[in-house]
Enzyme design. Structure first.
Site, PDB file in Angstrom:
ATOM      1  N   SER A   1      29.578   6.158  40.233  1.00  0.00           N
ATOM      2  CA  SER A   1      29.283   7.424  40.917  1.00  0.00           C
ATOM      3  C   SER A   1      27.848   7.434  41.418  1.00  0.00           C
ATOM      4  CB  SER A   1      29.471   8.597  39.960  1.00  0.00           C
ATOM      5  OG  SER A   1      30.735   8.532  39.372  1.00  0.00           O
TER       6      SER A   1
ATOM      7  N   ASN B   1      35.663  19.166  34.241  1.00  0.00           N
ATOM      8  CA  ASN B   1      34.952  18.085  33.526  1.00  0.00           C
ATOM      9  C   ASN B   1      33.517  17.850  34.017  1.00  0.00           C
ATOM     10  OD1 ASN B   1      35.995  16.955  35.875  1.00  0.00           O
ATOM     11  ND2 ASN B   1      36.616  15.046  34.909  1.00  0.00           N
TER      12      ASN B   1
ATOM     13  N   GLU C   1      34.025  11.393  49.193  1.00  0.00           N
ATOM     14  CA  GLU C   1      32.930  12.350  49.022  1.00  0.00           C
ATOM     15  C   GLU C   1      31.653  11.558  48.797  1.00  0.00           C
ATOM     16  OE1 GLU C   1      34.390  14.983  45.841  1.00  0.00           O
ATOM     17  OE2 GLU C   1      34.785  16.458  47.404  1.00  0.00           O
TER      18      GLU C   1
ATOM     19  N   GLU D   1      40.534  14.529  45.650  1.00  0.00           N
ATOM     20  CA  GLU D   1      39.973  13.645  44.607  1.00  0.00           C
ATOM     21  C   GLU D   1      40.821  13.867  43.366  1.00  0.00           C
ATOM     22  OE1 GLU D   1      37.762  11.416  44.960  1.00  0.00           O
ATOM     23  OE2 GLU D   1      36.798  11.953  46.851  1.00  0.00           O
ATOM     24  N   LEU D   2      41.726  12.936  43.100  1.00  0.00           N
ATOM     25  CA  LEU D   2      42.752  13.197  42.076  1.00  0.00           C
ATOM     26  C   LEU D   2      42.557  12.311  40.843  1.00  0.00           C
ATOM     27  CD1 LEU D   2      45.682  13.589  44.647  1.00  0.00           C
ATOM     28  CD2 LEU D   2      44.100  15.326  43.798  1.00  0.00           C
TER      29      LEU D   2
ATOM     30  N   CYS E   1      37.616  11.137  35.596  1.00  0.00           N
ATOM     31  CA  CYS E   1      38.638  10.448  36.386  1.00  0.00           C
ATOM     32  C   CYS E   1      38.306   8.961  36.495  1.00  0.00           C
ATOM     33  CB  CYS E   1      38.717  11.069  37.772  1.00  0.00           C
ATOM     34  SG  CYS E   1      37.108  11.126  38.575  1.00  0.00           S
TER      35      CYS E   1
HETATM   36  P1  NAP Z   1      43.845  20.607  37.331  1.00  0.00           P
HETATM   37  O1  NAP Z   1      44.680  21.250  36.308  1.00  0.00           O
HETATM   38  O2  NAP Z   1      44.502  19.976  38.485  1.00  0.00           O
HETATM   39  O3  NAP Z   1      42.809  21.721  37.800  1.00  0.00           O
HETATM   40  C1  NAP Z   1      41.826  21.462  38.768  1.00  0.00           C
HETATM   41  C2  NAP Z   1      41.518  22.737  39.516  1.00  0.00           C
HETATM   42  O4  NAP Z   1      42.691  23.164  40.204  1.00  0.00           O
HETATM   43  C3  NAP Z   1      41.118  23.891  38.616  1.00  0.00           C
HETATM   44  O5  NAP Z   1      40.164  24.676  39.270  1.00  0.00           O
HETATM   45  C4  NAP Z   1      42.422  24.651  38.481  1.00  0.00           C
HETATM   46  O6  NAP Z   1      42.256  26.012  38.165  1.00  0.00           O
HETATM   47  C5  NAP Z   1      42.975  24.496  39.861  1.00  0.00           C
HETATM   48  N1  NAP Z   1      44.404  24.732  39.943  1.00  0.00           N
HETATM   49  C6  NAP Z   1      45.346  24.563  38.989  1.00  0.00           C
HETATM   50  N2  NAP Z   1      46.564  24.897  39.471  1.00  0.00           N
HETATM   51  C7  NAP Z   1      46.378  25.295  40.748  1.00  0.00           C
HETATM   52  C8  NAP Z   1      47.243  25.766  41.770  1.00  0.00           C
HETATM   53  N3  NAP Z   1      48.555  25.889  41.575  1.00  0.00           N
HETATM   54  N4  NAP Z   1      46.715  26.090  42.961  1.00  0.00           N
HETATM   55  C9  NAP Z   1      45.399  25.970  43.179  1.00  0.00           C
HETATM   56  N5  NAP Z   1      44.518  25.534  42.255  1.00  0.00           N
HETATM   57  C10 NAP Z   1      45.014  25.186  41.050  1.00  0.00           C
HETATM   58  O7  NAP Z   1      42.929  19.467  36.720  1.00  0.00           O
HETATM   59  P2  NAP Z   1      41.977  19.559  35.447  1.00  0.00           P
HETATM   60  O8  NAP Z   1      42.772  19.310  34.231  1.00  0.00           O
HETATM   61  O9  NAP Z   1      41.145  20.781  35.491  1.00  0.00           O
HETATM   62  O10 NAP Z   1      40.983  18.357  35.747  1.00  0.00           O
HETATM   63  C11 NAP Z   1      41.222  17.101  35.306  1.00  0.00           C
HETATM   64  C12 NAP Z   1      41.827  16.250  36.404  1.00  0.00           C
HETATM   65  O11 NAP Z   1      40.906  16.168  37.493  1.00  0.00           O
HETATM   66  C13 NAP Z   1      42.072  14.837  35.963  1.00  0.00           C
HETATM   67  O12 NAP Z   1      43.302  14.381  36.465  1.00  0.00           O
HETATM   68  C14 NAP Z   1      40.919  14.078  36.602  1.00  0.00           C
HETATM   69  O13 NAP Z   1      41.187  12.715  36.799  1.00  0.00           O
HETATM   70  C15 NAP Z   1      40.746  14.812  37.877  1.00  0.00           C
HETATM   71  N6  NAP Z   1      39.408  14.585  38.432  1.00  0.00           N
HETATM   72  C16 NAP Z   1      39.291  13.792  39.544  1.00  0.00           C
HETATM   73  C17 NAP Z   1      38.043  13.525  40.067  1.00  0.00           C
HETATM   74  C18 NAP Z   1      37.898  12.661  41.272  1.00  0.00           C
HETATM   75  O14 NAP Z   1      36.832  12.701  41.873  1.00  0.00           O
HETATM   76  N7  NAP Z   1      38.912  11.891  41.677  1.00  0.00           N
HETATM   77  C19 NAP Z   1      36.895  14.066  39.465  1.00  0.00           C
HETATM   78  C20 NAP Z   1      37.050  14.853  38.331  1.00  0.00           C
HETATM   79  C21 NAP Z   1      38.316  15.113  37.823  1.00  0.00           C
HETATM   80  P3  NAP Z   1      42.453  26.510  36.638  1.00  0.00           P
HETATM   81  O15 NAP Z   1      41.382  25.921  35.860  1.00  0.00           O
HETATM   82  O16 NAP Z   1      42.342  27.971  36.716  1.00  0.00           O
HETATM   83  O17 NAP Z   1      43.818  26.026  36.217  1.00  0.00           O
END
Ligand code: NAP
Length: 488
Positions: free
Chosen positions: A452, A162, A469, A261-262, A295
């Site tokens: 942010s 994102n 962070e 950061e979830l 997020c």
């Molecule tokens: P995601 O599915 O958890 O993916 C995030 C990253 O993790 C991607 O690079 C993904 O790679 C990788 N990943 C997926 N499965 C993995 C595994 N088994 N082992 C290691 N890495 C793995 O999340 P998303 O849908 O991309 O992002 C949206 C989420 O991020 C939302 O929940 C949002 O709230 C959260 N977010 C949090 C923050 C914060 O600062 N708290 C900021 C931004 C976003 P692939 O793309 O190859 O699957």
């Protein structure tokens, strides 16, 4: 709608291979995967699809470079970060366009993200030269304590789609500042921004092996062996709570340092005494930044019953006036969602809420077209049983729920496993502070819809994460504390 003449040149200009030990290399088995333009659903280009062996080569390079990189001076590392800061600004136009093509956000927002991403480099350039230590007399007087800060060692950095550039610089900045080498794995949907950044870091003087980048479709298959290898000392992850929990389990085996950061489920509370225009502006910022794919996005909007009708009317008017379309087109304010699955999730959440009695004030349907567009939507009367009250919407949907008193709304706001950020709009200072203290979140926006800032500590409590962070503490996540006892 035209995407403009220079799109193919911009995409062609980016390296699509893995960046390992300062060199661009193909995946060992020659595999690639497609990057898709969410505004059209069509592939933009193919990038290297790393195998577990490629991941290992990247981590080997980071581990081999750790000692020499840690020996660079803080001033040298600050200079690298400032050079990268300047290059990000110099190339902001092409980088923003590239980001829009792979991620969908309007070009103006993509420019904002590049500038925000660059600020992490400027901020951590300063922090690099302020790494502190200590000198202390033992209570008995028989020894002296020297307290030193040292880099934790090679880091694994994983980022979501994102914010394709800022989530990377928010980790790479402090890693470089602290003297840690790293392997970064961007999301498969948006690898191009991070690959472009690798070129910039090289130009900025970051030495080979200090930062490596692997792009992969099978994230788990590549990352898990690296976590279990014993070569990495830290994992910094931004992404979903589901994946974060899996990674925490894996990290337990080698007791890796972790920063997480979830996900979030941000409450946005508007009291009856709030300035309604300000509250509507704040909602637009907290809800519509990044099409709601953040997020920090306002996910549950609680409005005092005395003002909810007027607030809903003004918000719906603003949302209905937004221009939806491909992010590269002039004047567009709302781009497509990231993919088909994201669009279907938003559709399902809206239909669930409406089925449970919510009323649509504007929007409420997909916007049509070939990409993954959803209309800016305002719902009112959303009940607490609606799925969207407990799940991240990650789309341009503002759900309004009325409340009567302060205790009730605090209890509702805290009734979630998440705890990233909350927003409170009121002109009563005492109430603002009382509510901010009672909310179980890592961050609170008081009369503002964006929290942010690279100079502030960003992060959540409960299942929204571990660690912070940015801010003065952001570099601590990449430093160990060593105590040296000196006999006197
Ligand atoms: P995601 O599915 O958890 O993916 C995030 C990253 O993790 C991607 O690079 C993904 O790679 C990788 N990943 C997926 N499965 C993995 C595994 N088994 N082992 C290691 N890495 C793995 O999340 P998303 O849908 O991309 O992002 C949206 C989420 O991020 C939302 O929940 C949002 O709230 C959260 N977010 C949090 C923050 C914060 O600062 N708290 C900021 C931004 C976003 P692939 O793309 O190859 O699957």
């Amino acid at each position: 709608m035209s995407e403009g003449p220079d799109v193919s040149a911009i995409v062609a200009g980016v390296e699509k291979r893995l960046f390992v030990d300062g060199k661009w290399v193909d995946a060992t088995d020659g595999r690639t995967f497609d990057v898709v333009n969410p505004a059209t659903g069509a592939p933009l280009c193919a990038v290297a699809d790393a195998s577990p062996a490629d991941g290992r080569a990247a981590l080997d390079a980071a581990a081999a470079a750790q000692r020499s990189f840690a020996a660079t001076t803080p001033a040298e590392r600050a200079d690298m970060l400032m050079a990268a800061f300047a290059l990000l600004h110099e190339r902001i136009d092409e980088l923003a366009l590239l980001m829009t093509l792979e991620m969908g956000k309007p070009v103006a927002e993509a420019r904002g993200e590049i500038a925000y991403a660059a600020e992490f480099f400027r901020h951590f350039a300063g922090e690099a030269t302020r790494i502190d230590g200590g000198y202390q007399r033992a209570p008995s007087g028989s020894a002296r304590f020297l307290i030193a800060r040292q880099p934790v060692g090679p880091c694994l950095l994983i980022t979501p789609w994102n914010f394709p550039m800022a989530m990377g610089t928010r980790k790479i900045g402090p890693a470089i500042a602290a003297g840690c080498t790293s392997v970064i794995k961007p999301a498969h949907q948006t690898p191009l921004s991070m690959l472009a950044l690798m070129g910039i870091l090289t130009e900025a003087g970051v030495p080979p092996g200090a930062v490596n980048c692997v792009t992969a479709m099978d994230a788990g298959g590549v990352i898990e062996p690296l976590i279990r290898s014993g070569l990495a000392r830290k994992l910094s992850f931004t992404g979903s709570t589901r994946v974060g929990k899996m990674l925490l389990e894996q990290c337990a085996e080698k007791v890796l340092r972790t920063s997480m950061e979830l996900g979030g489920n941000a409450p946005f509370i508007v009291f009856g005494d709030a300035d309604l225009d300000e509250a509507v502006e704040g909602t637009m910022a907290a809800k519509m930044r990044n099409m709601g794919e953040a997020c920090t996005a306002a996910n549950r909007i609680y409005v005092h019953e005395s003002v909810i009708d007027e607030f809903g009317r003004r918000l719906a008017e603003r949302m209905a006036g937004l221009r939806v379309g491909p992010g590269v087109a002039d004047g567009v304010q709302v781009g497509p969602l990231i993919d088909d699955a994201a669009l279907h999730k938003v559709e399902a959440l809206v239909s669930d809420a409406v089925g449970r009695g919510a009323r649509v004030l504007t929007g409420g349907t997909a916007a049509g077209g070939e990409g993954y567009f959803y209309s800016p939507t305002v719902l009112t009367g959303v009940p607490s049983e609606a799925r969207m009250a407990s799940e991240e919407i990650f789309g341009p949907v503002a759900p309004l729920t009325p409340f009567t008193d302060e205790d009730e709304v605090i209890a509702a706001a805290n009734d979630t496993e998440y705890g990233l950020v909350a927003y409170v709009f009121t002109n009563d200072l005492r109430r603002a502070l009382r509510v901010a203290e009672a909310l179980e979140t890592g961050m609170v926006g008081l009369n503002q819809g964006v929290v942010s800032n690279p100079a502030a500590p960003f992060g959540g409590v409960k299942e929204s994460g571990l660690g912070r962070e940015g801010g003065a503490v952001g570099i601590d996540e990449f430093l160990e504390t060593k105590y040296i006892g000196v006999a006197m």
